[in-house]
Structure formats: structure tokens, C-alpha cells
Design an enzyme around this catalytic site. Structure first.
Site, PDB file in Angstrom:
ATOM      1  N   GLU A 199       4.186  -5.353   7.488  1.00 38.57           N
ATOM      2  CA  GLU A 199       3.437  -4.290   8.160  1.00 38.57           C
ATOM      3  C   GLU A 199       3.872  -4.073   9.603  1.00 38.57           C
ATOM      4  O   GLU A 199       3.835  -2.958  10.119  1.00 38.57           O
ATOM      5  CB  GLU A 199       1.930  -4.596   8.128  1.00 38.57           C
ATOM      6  N   GLY A 210       0.554  -4.881   1.016  1.00 42.25           N
ATOM      7  CA  GLY A 210      -0.620  -4.901   0.148  1.00 42.25           C
ATOM      8  C   GLY A 210      -0.349  -5.549  -1.204  1.00 42.25           C
ATOM      9  O   GLY A 210      -1.274  -6.067  -1.840  1.00 42.25           O
ATOM     10  N   ALA A 253       0.868  -1.166   0.000  1.00 38.26           N
ATOM     11  CA  ALA A 253       0.000   0.000   0.000  1.00 38.26           C
ATOM     12  C   ALA A 253       0.910   1.222   0.000  1.00 38.26           C
ATOM     13  O   ALA A 253       2.080   1.141   0.391  1.00 38.26           O
ATOM     14  CB  ALA A 253      -0.878  -0.016   1.236  1.00 38.26           C
ATOM     15  N   GLU A 266      -0.789  -9.133  -0.578  1.00 42.92           N
ATOM     16  CA  GLU A 266      -2.229  -9.356  -0.387  1.00 42.92           C
ATOM     17  C   GLU A 266      -2.983  -9.311  -1.715  1.00 42.92           C
ATOM     18  O   GLU A 266      -3.915 -10.088  -1.928  1.00 42.92           O
ATOM     19  CB  GLU A 266      -2.779  -8.314   0.588  1.00 42.92           C
TER      20      GLU A 266
HETATM   21  N1  CO8 Z   1       4.603   3.107  -0.529  1.00 46.39           N
HETATM   22  C1  CO8 Z   1       5.019   4.275  -1.052  1.00 46.39           C
HETATM   23  N2  CO8 Z   1       6.194   4.402  -1.702  1.00 46.39           N
HETATM   24  C2  CO8 Z   1       6.959   3.318  -1.833  1.00 46.39           C
HETATM   25  C3  CO8 Z   1       6.603   2.066  -1.317  1.00 46.39           C
HETATM   26  C4  CO8 Z   1       5.348   1.986  -0.643  1.00 46.39           C
HETATM   27  N3  CO8 Z   1       4.893   0.837  -0.134  1.00 46.39           N
HETATM   28  N4  CO8 Z   1       7.580   1.186  -1.573  1.00 46.39           N
HETATM   29  C5  CO8 Z   1       8.529   1.847  -2.243  1.00 46.39           C
HETATM   30  N5  CO8 Z   1       8.162   3.139  -2.409  1.00 46.39           N
HETATM   31  C6  CO8 Z   1       8.901   4.204  -3.082  1.00 46.39           C
HETATM   32  C7  CO8 Z   1      10.096   4.668  -2.243  1.00 46.39           C
HETATM   33  O1  CO8 Z   1       9.680   5.582  -1.259  1.00 46.39           O
HETATM   34  C8  CO8 Z   1      10.991   5.282  -3.298  1.00 46.39           C
HETATM   35  O2  CO8 Z   1      10.468   6.555  -3.616  1.00 46.39           O
HETATM   36  P1  CO8 Z   1      11.486   7.828  -3.764  1.00 46.39           P
HETATM   37  O3  CO8 Z   1      12.321   7.482  -4.953  1.00 46.39           O
HETATM   38  O4  CO8 Z   1      10.554   8.985  -3.983  1.00 46.39           O
HETATM   39  O5  CO8 Z   1      12.261   7.893  -2.495  1.00 46.39           O
HETATM   40  C9  CO8 Z   1      10.752   4.392  -4.516  1.00 46.39           C
HETATM   41  O6  CO8 Z   1       9.515   3.729  -4.270  1.00 46.39           O
HETATM   42  C10 CO8 Z   1      11.834   3.358  -4.699  1.00 46.39           C
HETATM   43  O7  CO8 Z   1      11.959   2.619  -3.488  1.00 46.39           O
HETATM   44  P2  CO8 Z   1      13.360   2.406  -2.731  1.00 46.39           P
HETATM   45  O8  CO8 Z   1      14.301   3.500  -3.033  1.00 46.39           O
HETATM   46  O9  CO8 Z   1      13.072   2.123  -1.307  1.00 46.39           O
HETATM   47  O10 CO8 Z   1      13.842   1.071  -3.483  1.00 46.39           O
HETATM   48  P3  CO8 Z   1      14.847  -0.033  -2.927  1.00 46.39           P
HETATM   49  O11 CO8 Z   1      15.159  -0.915  -4.084  1.00 46.39           O
HETATM   50  O12 CO8 Z   1      15.964   0.601  -2.173  1.00 46.39           O
HETATM   51  O13 CO8 Z   1      13.997  -0.871  -1.837  1.00 46.39           O
HETATM   52  C11 CO8 Z   1      12.028  -2.023  -0.994  1.00 46.39           C
HETATM   53  C12 CO8 Z   1      12.901  -1.647  -2.231  1.00 46.39           C
HETATM   54  C13 CO8 Z   1      12.820  -2.935  -0.076  1.00 46.39           C
HETATM   55  C14 CO8 Z   1      10.798  -2.753  -1.534  1.00 46.39           C
HETATM   56  C15 CO8 Z   1      11.635  -0.750  -0.243  1.00 46.39           C
HETATM   57  O14 CO8 Z   1      11.108   0.195  -1.159  1.00 46.39           O
HETATM   58  C16 CO8 Z   1      10.569  -0.970   0.809  1.00 46.39           C
HETATM   59  O15 CO8 Z   1      10.868  -1.483   1.889  1.00 46.39           O
HETATM   60  N6  CO8 Z   1       9.284  -0.575   0.544  1.00 46.39           N
HETATM   61  C17 CO8 Z   1       8.218  -0.657   1.493  1.00 46.39           C
HETATM   62  C18 CO8 Z   1       7.756  -2.084   1.637  1.00 46.39           C
HETATM   63  C19 CO8 Z   1       6.642  -2.147   2.643  1.00 46.39           C
HETATM   64  O16 CO8 Z   1       6.797  -1.909   3.824  1.00 46.39           O
HETATM   65  N7  CO8 Z   1       5.465  -2.509   2.173  1.00 46.39           N
HETATM   66  C20 CO8 Z   1       4.322  -2.666   3.010  1.00 46.39           C
HETATM   67  C21 CO8 Z   1       3.572  -1.398   3.039  1.00 46.39           C
HETATM   68  S1  CO8 Z   1       2.321  -1.464   4.275  1.00 46.39           S
HETATM   69  C22 CO8 Z   1       1.048  -2.205   3.546  1.00 46.39           C
HETATM   70  O17 CO8 Z   1       1.068  -2.581   2.416  1.00 46.39           O
HETATM   71  C23 CO8 Z   1      -0.102  -2.349   4.432  1.00 46.39           C
HETATM   72  C24 CO8 Z   1      -1.224  -3.022   3.757  1.00 46.39           C
HETATM   73  C25 CO8 Z   1      -2.373  -2.770   4.598  1.00 46.39           C
HETATM   74  C26 CO8 Z   1      -3.609  -2.996   3.860  1.00 46.39           C
HETATM   75  C27 CO8 Z   1      -3.695  -2.171   2.646  1.00 46.39           C
HETATM   76  C28 CO8 Z   1      -3.839  -0.752   3.039  1.00 46.39           C
HETATM   77  C29 CO8 Z   1      -4.007   0.096   1.848  1.00 46.39           C
END
Ligand code: CO8
Length: 264
Positions: free
Chosen positions: A136, A113, A69, A116
Site C-alpha cells: 500500500e 487486501g 483491493a 489481509e
Molecule cells: N486492483 C485492480 N486491478 C488490478 C489489481 C488491483 N489490486 N491488481 C491487478 N489488477 C488488474 C490489472 O490492472 C490488469 O488489468 P488490465 O488487464 O485491465 O490492465 C490485470 O489485473 C492484470 O494485472 P497485470 O497486468 O498488472 O499483471 P502482472 O502479472 O503484470 O502483475 C501484479 C501482477 C504484480 C500483482 C500487479 O498486477 C500489481 O502490482 N497489482 C497491484 C498490487 C497492489 O498494489 N495491491 C494492493 C492494492 S491496495 C490495497 O489492497 C489496499 C488495501 C486497503 C484496505 C482494503 C481497501 C478495500
């Protein structure tokens, strides 16, 4: 059909009967924002209503299926806003309302998400190097789009508990070993997508009536007791003797030729 109306997804028909949806926010690793989900639901509804489409594939790109998400959208959310707007309830459209089969083709990250969303699809194909997970807990929340329920049904309680409590990722290869994914492809995103589209094309080649019924009966196994599920299946099986395609399919078998479905 054209993608012109959409900003966050691409749509195409790579093979007859196959509707492909490509999540397309590559700079945000396909983070699932509300506007993206609105478009996804719209595209799913159109494919579901389109008589020319028999099966749907959802994919991302080589780096990400979807990294979750949109954390930036969620960060300032309050309880009252989440509750009164029923935040993420529209995500259930895929699982609750789409009647045609949906295949997830997962390469790269499928986190939170994103994991999911894959679990909501009817079949998951992935690359061996795909990265699944429910992280999460690391953000101070829990899965909110069915992950605690669907992952637990897929892998059993102990493993789901461990994954959700630690936020540890699992690989595409593990997803295959655990039965989360139906097929693990050794190649890249393109090879994976080819496999997913080929399966969707196979499904789209069968009677639409039988395909929708097959999806419905398998899904009932997740909701009903065994006895109720078997009875439900039998009734729907009985019902299919009222379709034209049952006559067409069985007659073609007897005459040793390919059936030409009417989807009636
Ligand atoms: N949301 C928003 N932006 C994101 C997300 C995300 N989930 N994941 C990555 N991005 C963005 C980063 O902020 C970054 O943006 P910017 O260039 O502006 O800084 C861009 O994408 C590239 O990401 P990274 O630089 O971090 O890329 P890396 O290759 O270094 O890392 C990862 C990749 C490991 C996947 C890392 O991006 C990461 O950890 N992302 C978050 C993963 C995460 O925690 N996901 C779970 C989110 S919570 C969730 O889904 C809850 C679900 C609940 C139900 C649904 C509710 C809607």
C-alpha cells in the site's frame, strides 16, 4: 448449492462438510471489489448457517489468491465518501462474525487486501511460490483491512514494520518459516487446494460444537490477557460438559469405536 447467483465467486462442496469459495475475477487477478466482497460475505454467511458445512476454504487460482483491493474502484474515492460509507468495514464480517473455521489456500499473489484477507482466515496454507505483501505504501496509503495489526501479531513488530514501510513482497516459503502460513505446499494450486480441503474435511468430521468452541478460544488469545484468556478457555471447557457430543466422544473412546456426533 449453486454458483448461479454469484458473478465474482464460485461455490462448491468438494467433500462432505466442506464449503469451498473460489474468488473468480481472474482477469483482474481477483482484485477485491465491493461487489465481490458482498458476494463473499453472503456465501460465508450461508455456509456458517448451513448445518451440513463444518469448515470453509477460500482460494483463488494459480496466478492470484487476490492482488489487493480494487485500485480502480479506490482511485477516485474521497475522504468523506470513504468515511461516511465506512469503506471496507464489511470486510470485517469474516473476522468478526463467521464462527466456523476458514482456511485460506493461497497460490500466486496475495497482496494488499489479498494478504489481509488471508490473514483474516483462521489458517493459511500456501504454495512455496506464493507472493505475499502489503504494498500500500507504494500507492500512497497504508494497509486498511487489518494488515498492520494482524501481520504484526503474526511476524512481530520489526519484520512487520520493514514489510509495511518498504512494501517488499515475501514468498510462501517465508510465510511458512515465519509462522504466517501453517503449511507450505511444494506443488501447484491444485495440490495446495487438495491439502486445504483435506484439512477442512478433517475439521468437518468433528463435533460442530467443539469446533466452534476451539476457534473461539484460540481467537480469544489475540484479544485478552493470558490470565483472562485461560479463564475464558476454562469456562468454555466447563460448558462443553453440557453438550451431547462430550458424552458421545468420551463414551466412544472408552468403547474403542468412532463417535457419531449429533452436533448438540
Ligand atoms: N486492483 C485492480 N486491478 C488490478 C489489481 C488491483 N489490486 N491488481 C491487478 N489488477 C488488474 C490489472 O490492472 C490488469 O488489468 P488490465 O488487464 O485491465 O490492465 C490485470 O489485473 C492484470 O494485472 P497485470 O497486468 O498488472 O499483471 P502482472 O502479472 O503484470 O502483475 C501484479 C501482477 C504484480 C500483482 C500487479 O498486477 C500489481 O502490482 N497489482 C497491484 C498490487 C497492489 O498494489 N495491491 C494492493 C492494492 S491496495 C490495497 O489492497 C489496499 C488495501 C486497503 C484496505 C482494503 C481497501 C478495500
Amino acid at each position: 448449492s449453486s454458483s448461479a447467483a454469484y458473478e465474482h465467486i464460485l461455490i462448491s462442496t468438494p467433500k462432505p462438510g466442506v464449503g469451498l469459495i473460489t474468488l473468480n475475477r481472474p482477469k483482474a487477478l481477483n482484485a477485491l471489489s465491493s461487489p465481490l466482497f458482498k458476494e463473499l460475505n453472503d456465501a460465508l454467511t450461508k455456509y456458517d448457517e448451513d448445518e451440513a458445512i463444518g469448515a470453509i476454504v477460500i482460494t483463488g487460482n494459480g496466478k492470484a489468491f487476490a492482488a489487493g483491493a480494487d485500485i480502480k474502484e479506490m482511485a477516485p474515492l474521497t475522504f468523506s465518501a470513504a468515511y461516511s460509507n465506512n469503506f471496507i468495514a464489511p470486510w470485517s464480517h469474516l473476522a468478526n462474525s463467521v464462527r466456523k473455521p476458514v482456511i485460506a489456500a493461497v497460490a500466486g499473489y496475495a497482496l494488499g487486501g489479498g494478504c489481509e484477507l488471508a490473514l483474516m482466515c483462521d489458517v493459511i496454507y500456501c504454495t512455496a511460490s506464493a507472493t505475499f505483501g502489503q504494498p500500500e505504501i507504494k500507492l500512497g496509503v497504508v494497509p486498511g483491512a487489518g494488515g498492520s495489526q494482524r501481520l504484526t501479531r503474526a511476524v512481530g513488530k520489526s519484520k512487520a514494520m520493514e514489510l509495511i514501510l518498504t512494501g517488499k513482497n515475501f514468498s510462501g516459503r517465508e510465510a511458512g518459516e515465519w509462522g504466517v502460513a501453517a503449511k507450505v505446499v511444494e506443488g501447484d494450486h491444485q495440490a495446495l487446494l487438495g491439502e486445504a480441503i483435506a484439512t477442512a474435511e478433517t475439521i468437518a468430521g468433528y463435533s460442530r460444537v467443539a469446533v466452534v468452541a476451539a476457534k473461539e478460544v484460540v481467537n480469544k488469545s489475540q484479544e485478552l490477557s493470558l490470565r483472562e484468556g485461560v479463564e475464558y478457555e476454562r469456562r468454555l471447557f466447563h460448558g462443553l460438559f453440557g453438550s451431547e457430543d462430550q458424552k458421545i466422544g468420551m463414551k466412544a473412546f472408552a468403547e474403542k469405536r468412532k463417535p457419531e456426533w449429533t452436533n448438540k
